[in-house]
Design an enzyme around this catalytic site. Structure first.
Site, PDB file in Angstrom:
ATOM      1  N   SER A  13      89.901 -17.653  51.744  1.00 45.32           N
ATOM      2  CA  SER A  13      89.493 -17.352  50.368  1.00 45.32           C
ATOM      3  C   SER A  13      89.201 -15.876  50.182  1.00 45.32           C
ATOM      4  O   SER A  13      89.360 -15.340  49.087  1.00 45.32           O
ATOM      5  CB  SER A  13      88.210 -18.104  50.015  1.00 45.32           C
ATOM      6  OG  SER A  13      88.446 -19.455  49.836  1.00 45.32           O
TER       7      SER A  13
ATOM      8  N   ASP B 241      88.590 -18.962  39.413  1.00 42.62           N
ATOM      9  CA  ASP B 241      87.618 -19.365  40.436  1.00 42.62           C
ATOM     10  C   ASP B 241      86.403 -20.031  39.798  1.00 42.62           C
ATOM     11  O   ASP B 241      86.542 -20.744  38.802  1.00 42.62           O
ATOM     12  CB  ASP B 241      87.207 -18.111  41.238  1.00 42.62           C
ATOM     13  CG  ASP B 241      86.964 -18.423  42.701  1.00 42.62           C
ATOM     14  OD1 ASP B 241      85.926 -19.048  42.982  1.00 42.62           O
ATOM     15  OD2 ASP B 241      87.797 -18.074  43.550  1.00 42.62           O
TER      16      ASP B 241
ATOM     17  N   HIS C 174      81.380 -17.930  44.651  1.00 46.92           N
ATOM     18  CA  HIS C 174      82.701 -17.695  45.224  1.00 46.92           C
ATOM     19  C   HIS C 174      83.543 -16.726  44.386  1.00 46.92           C
ATOM     20  O   HIS C 174      84.187 -15.813  44.932  1.00 46.92           O
ATOM     21  CB  HIS C 174      83.417 -19.045  45.345  1.00 46.92           C
ATOM     22  CG  HIS C 174      84.634 -19.049  46.199  1.00 46.92           C
ATOM     23  ND1 HIS C 174      85.905 -19.043  45.686  1.00 46.92           N
ATOM     24  CD2 HIS C 174      84.783 -19.065  47.549  1.00 46.92           C
ATOM     25  CE1 HIS C 174      86.788 -19.067  46.681  1.00 46.92           C
ATOM     26  NE2 HIS C 174      86.135 -19.075  47.829  1.00 46.92           N
TER      27      HIS C 174
END
Lengths: 183, 297
Positions: free
Chosen positions: B234, B47, B90
């Protein structure tokens, strides 16, 4: 490099703002390692925001990088979206979706102010589909910088939108298909 | 005396049975992960990096094992070992979800987002291959690429992961658009359910998306030690990764297809048989088979 311009992009931003009940929206195009505002609606003087260059950061940066849409509801202390889309201040929530099919060419993003309802999963789907049309426009820039999707490309995208919301898009998709059939 | 000839690829194996599982109905959440906390399981999070100092993550992040990949000016992928920051929040969000479900699991950041917009797919693939080569039993990919020219390399990498024992969990695209490698049978592709219970996930009878996890209005750790609320597939994928880590913690010898079967059997709509028509049919059919004693086929 000339910035792309088109009523199509303006209409897409307007539609995204309307469908999500956002207060402002914009299309950002990827140029090198920057994002450039190429269409804007809502907020203070949206026209003046066009042309602003923004680093690849915040939610728009994440979406440009990952290719996946994202909706972020952040507390005031989260500064990652300050100045998003050339806006003054810090939006309470932003929703962004990638423009483009094979490659991410840009980002369609909307923002909501403090006190409004958070973005929903339906909002993500709507903005993601609208971003596809923006991607079709950005994918077919002509020599003058006009961002206008080709009719077959537009028809394909509208047909997909119509599968989700027939009342809004089905008739338009059929009309374009009819025009193409006569060509 | 000469050994009897065998068909190609075959060899004798001992009969194996999962301990405590005589029937498919024995694959319950209690069997699968009760009293497990993820200890002994390593999870690679491919990520934007992980903020290892975020208070929500405790000491779960193996910061020295972190690695980053980006594409250099010459077009080649550059690998940089050692601690790094999260560029967007994220990766920290995904790590926080996995840690909240499996607090004993060790998390490793494989950073592939955040170092320029060019060559993202190449860096992404390099990160995935690194995680496979390093034998991570669970690999979380809350991202993907839509570029067809990368489809085959990702397919080969995911097959290698599957045969090598790495359980790759991917986020499906938020609309029905292709996104590699989430379309492949060798991975476990995840989308959102409307359920807000992090342990309550569903099996999706319409692949390529096979499971639905909590991904709407999820509170997650973010940049600068903060928390935000966010929505998207996600965040559904790491919920499945976290539960998979619990299962592997208790049953470390499960192969990826067995782990996927355990997830199917413990999915809320399969256990409750009836929320989704197809799940109910399949469950009833399996019950019929097991009642006749054909559990081994």
């Amino acid at each position: 490099m000339t910035l792309p311009h088109s009523r199509v992009l303006d209409e897409i931003v307007d539609a995204a703002v309307e469908v999500t009940a956002a207060s402002a929206g914009w299309v950002l195009m990827i140029q090198g390692n920057e994002l450039v505002v190429v269409a804007a609606a809502g907020g203070k003087s949206p026209g003046s925001r066009v042309g602003q260059r923004i680093p690849v950061s915040g939610t728009a940066g994440l979406v440009a990088m990952s290719g996946h849409p994202a909706a972020i509801e952040s507390p005031p202390s989260d500064t990652s979206n300050v100045g998003a889309g050339g806006l003054d201040g810090n939006p309470a929530g932003v929703l962004a979706a990638p423009c483009g099919d094979e490659d991410v060419l840009g980002v369609l993003e909307v923002a909501r102010p403090e006190g409004s309802a958070p973005f929903t999963f339906d909002d993500i789907e709507e903005v993601t589909l609208l971003a596809r049309i923006a991607g079709a426009a950005l994918d077919e820039l002509d020599d003058s910088g006009a961002a206008v999707p080709s009719a077959p490309h537009l028809s394909a995208e509208l047909t997909e939108l119509a599968e989700r919301n027939p009342a809004r898009y089905a008739a338009i998709a059929r009309m374009i298909d009819a025009v193409l059939g006569q060509g | 005396m000469a050994e009897p000839r065998r068909p190609a690829w075959t060899k004798d194996v001992n009969a194996l049975q999962l301990p405590g599982v005589d029937r498919i109905e024995d694959l319950t959440p209690e069997w699968a992960w009760e009293s497990a906390d993820g200890s002994g399981v390593r999870v690679a999070i491919i990520d934007s990096g992980i903020d290892a100092d975020h208070p929500d993550l405790g000491i779960s992040v193996d910061r020295d094992a972190a690695v980053a990949f980006h594409v250099g000016a010459d077009g080649k992928v550059v690998e940089t070992a050692g601690p790094h920051q999260d560029s967007f929040g994220h990766g920290t969000a995904c790590a926080g979800i996995i840690h909240s479900l499996a607090p004993g699991a060790r998390l490793t950041s494989v950073k592939v987002l955040g170092e320029g917009l060019q060559g993202k797919a190449a860096a992404f693939l390099a990160g995935l291959k690194w995680a496979i080569d390093n034998g991570f039993p669970i690999i979380n990919l809350s991202l993907g690429t839509r570029r067809r020219d990368w489809a085959l390399p990702f397919h080969e990498a995911c097959d290698r992961a599957y045969f090598g024992g790495s359980f790759v969990v991917t986020a499906a695209n938020n609309v029905q658009r292709r996104s590699y490698p989430s379309l492949y049978a060798s991975v476990t592709s995840v989308a959102c359910t409307t359920d807000s219970d992090p342990f309550r996930f569903q099996w999706n009878p319409n692949p390529p998306t096979e499971f639905l996890g909590h991904g709407i209005d999820v509170e997650v750790p973010w940049l600068d030690g903060q928390r935000i609320r966010t929505t998207g597939n996600s965040y559904a994928a790491p919920h499945i990764s976290g539960i998979a880590a619990l299962v592997l913690s208790k049953h470390p010898d499960l192969r990826p297809y067995q782990l996927k079967t355990v997830l199917w059997a413990t999915a809320a709509n399969v256990r409750e048989a009836g929320d989704i028509e197809a799940a109910g049919k399949l469950t009833r059919r399996m019950q019929g088979v097991t009642r006749q004693g054909h559990t081994g086929r």
